[in-house]
Enzyme design. Structure first.
Site, PDB file in Angstrom:
ATOM      1  N   ASP A   1     -28.593 -28.544  22.379  1.00 21.39           N
ATOM      2  CA  ASP A   1     -28.048 -28.487  21.029  1.00 21.39           C
ATOM      3  C   ASP A   1     -28.334 -27.083  20.511  1.00 21.39           C
ATOM      4  O   ASP A   1     -29.480 -26.734  20.213  1.00 21.39           O
ATOM      5  CB  ASP A   1     -28.711 -29.549  20.154  1.00 21.39           C
ATOM      6  CG  ASP A   1     -28.070 -29.649  18.772  1.00 21.39           C
ATOM      7  OD1 ASP A   1     -27.265 -28.758  18.424  1.00 21.39           O
ATOM      8  OD2 ASP A   1     -28.390 -30.591  18.023  1.00 21.39           O
TER       9      ASP A   1
ATOM     10  N   LYS B   1     -24.163 -22.312  10.860  1.00 20.17           N
ATOM     11  CA  LYS B   1     -25.308 -21.586  10.313  1.00 20.17           C
ATOM     12  C   LYS B   1     -25.154 -20.079  10.503  1.00 20.17           C
ATOM     13  O   LYS B   1     -25.264 -19.304   9.554  1.00 20.17           O
ATOM     14  CB  LYS B   1     -26.599 -22.059  10.982  1.00 20.17           C
ATOM     15  CG  LYS B   1     -26.839 -23.563  10.922  1.00 20.17           C
ATOM     16  CD  LYS B   1     -27.019 -24.071   9.514  1.00 20.17           C
ATOM     17  CE  LYS B   1     -27.520 -25.503   9.477  1.00 20.17           C
ATOM     18  NZ  LYS B   1     -26.619 -26.484  10.095  1.00 20.17           N
TER      19      LYS B   1
ATOM     20  N   TRP C   1     -33.421 -34.029  15.333  1.00 10.83           N
ATOM     21  CA  TRP C   1     -32.455 -34.093  14.238  1.00 10.83           C
ATOM     22  C   TRP C   1     -32.032 -35.544  14.044  1.00 10.83           C
ATOM     23  O   TRP C   1     -31.691 -36.242  15.004  1.00 10.83           O
ATOM     24  CB  TRP C   1     -31.260 -33.211  14.568  1.00 10.83           C
ATOM     25  CG  TRP C   1     -30.170 -33.198  13.546  1.00 10.83           C
ATOM     26  CD1 TRP C   1     -30.312 -33.125  12.193  1.00 10.83           C
ATOM     27  CD2 TRP C   1     -28.755 -33.253  13.796  1.00 10.83           C
ATOM     28  NE1 TRP C   1     -29.073 -33.128  11.578  1.00 10.83           N
ATOM     29  CE2 TRP C   1     -28.108 -33.212  12.540  1.00 10.83           C
ATOM     30  CE3 TRP C   1     -27.987 -33.334  14.947  1.00 10.83           C
ATOM     31  CZ2 TRP C   1     -26.726 -33.248  12.416  1.00 10.83           C
ATOM     32  CZ3 TRP C   1     -26.614 -33.360  14.829  1.00 10.83           C
ATOM     33  CH2 TRP C   1     -25.992 -33.324  13.579  1.00 10.83           C
TER      34      TRP C   1
END
Length: 404
Positions: free
Chosen positions: A214, A250, A133
């Site tokens: 993560d 999300k 990311w």
């Protein structure tokens, strides 16, 4: 009047934001933005989950709710329930009280708090996947950590470079931090198998590395919250230490609420007490107290068995739609006879797909077809619909056949 700030230089171009801004400023009525990591409905709209609306109505009618400051570490019930969600209901680490959980500003804030803590109390080298990311580099660098990379993605197979990954982790210095994405790897959509995760765990533990997970997409990979937590639970089960940055952006659609958690699994209750005290010292001068609304929504849903069940159903619905979009895109590309093997689109998992398109092709797609994606060829599958899949397939076919 002279300016004290006149010597400030313009910021370098952000590769993701520049694409978003270019799409925003494009007047074309059929432009397509596949750069942002946000779920959209079949109609192309942001989705507010019904269970979230119910939770908000319940909170609005609860006279006991107020808008006072939360403690520095956040809402206690939220922290406990968040830890249970990733570690499991029967987690020995939680029973042994060697888990520290701090409410943070979504996944990004959780990573930054964890990075600041590690920079003060651990060695300053962190290894991240190549690629990873885009914000990881800035988060860890600004916290004072030195960022190195380990091999992860193989552009030839458009899959995992597992051999290279093990070699690089095996050569990392003892005590180094290693960032691992728990599931639905961003940007590639390529995840290790459970068997591969076990080999990764053995290398990490044998080398004395500190894993920092993560966990931005729990439930968004397979549609099952427990399945998507298996990589993390594998590491926690061996009794070793790890950090986990958690986001509800999300999987609950709470992007704008900025709600997440940092969980640190320690080796003992005594270590956990000391770690907790030091993490509070990181948070206090940074933002003092986290926001209450998002934490209250998550807590309301996780505490109520009916709401929790309804959430898992809606979450599975989002995941199933993403999987369906993958299949539709793959079939549309196949139907056009586009050169190359495109099976990676359905082999990859989660919100994103690494298409394999190069930067020249990506820029050409934006210019000629008004389709926007990050320059590395990553697209958000979650932003596609049955209506836009043919549009994208036509554009990909044109780019592959016309642009080298």
């Amino acid at each position: 009047m002279s300016s004290i700030l006149s010597n400030v230089l313009p910021a370098p171009e952000d590769p993701v934001l520049s694409v978003i801004f270019a799409c925003r400023d494009d007047p074309c009525p059929v432009k397509l933005n596949l750069s942002a990591g946000a779920y959209r409905t079949e109609e192309g709209n942001p989705l507010v989950l019904e269970v979230v609306r119910r939770a908000e109505r319940q909170l609005a009618n609860a006279l006991s709710c107020d808008k006072g400051y939360l403690p520095i570490d956040g809402l206690a019930d939220f922290n406990k329930l968040s830890a249970k969600l990733i570690l499991g209901d029967d987690s020995p680490a939680m029973e042994e009280k060697r888990v520290v959980t701090i409410q943070c500003l979504s996944g990004t804030g959780s990573l930054r708090v964890g990075a600041e803590f590690l920079a003060k109390h651990h060695q300053r080298v962190v290894f991240v996947p190549n690629p990873t990311w885009g914000n990881h580099l800035s988060i860890f660098t600004l916290a004072g950590l030195s960022v190195e990379y380990f091999r992860y993605y193989d552009p030839q197979t458009r899959g995992l470079d597992f051999k290279g990954m093990l070699e690089d982790l095996g050569a990392a210095p003892s005590g180094a931090i290693v960032v691992l994405q728990a599931c639905a790897h961003n940007p590639t959509g390529v995840d290790p198998t459970l068997e591969q995760w076990e080999q990764i765990r053995l290398i990490v533990r044998s080398r004395g590395l500190l894993p920092f997970f993560d966990n931005a997409y729990q439930g968004f990979a397979s549609g099952n919250l427990d399945s998507d937590a298996q990589s993390v639970r594998m590491f926690v089960a061996d009794g070793g230490e790890c950090l986990i940055a958690q986001s509800f952006g999300k999987n609950m659609g709470l992007y704008g609420e900025r709600i997440g958690a940092l969980t640190i699994v320690c080796t003992s209750q005594d270590v956990a007490r000391k770690v907790h005290s030091q993490v509070l010292l990181v948070v206090r001068p940074m933002y003092l107290s986290p926001p209450i609304h998002g934490a209250s929504i998550v807590t309301t849903i996780l505490k109520n068995s009916d709401m929790y069940k309804d959430w898992t159903i809606e979450l599975k619905g989002m995941t199933d739609r993403i999987i369906n979009m993958r299949q539709q895109l793959y079939e549309a590309i196949q139907a056009r006879g586009t050169p190359g093997d495109w099976s990676h689109i359905i082999k990859q998992i989660g919100m994103f797909s690494f298409t394999g398109l190069n930067e020249m092709q990506v820029r050409w797609l934006a210019k000629e077809y008004h389709i926007y994606m990050t320059y590395d060829g990553r697209i958000s599958i979650a932003s596609l619909s049955s209506k836009t899949v043919p549009q994208l397939a036509d554009a990909i076919h044109a780019a592959v056949t016309r642009i080298a």
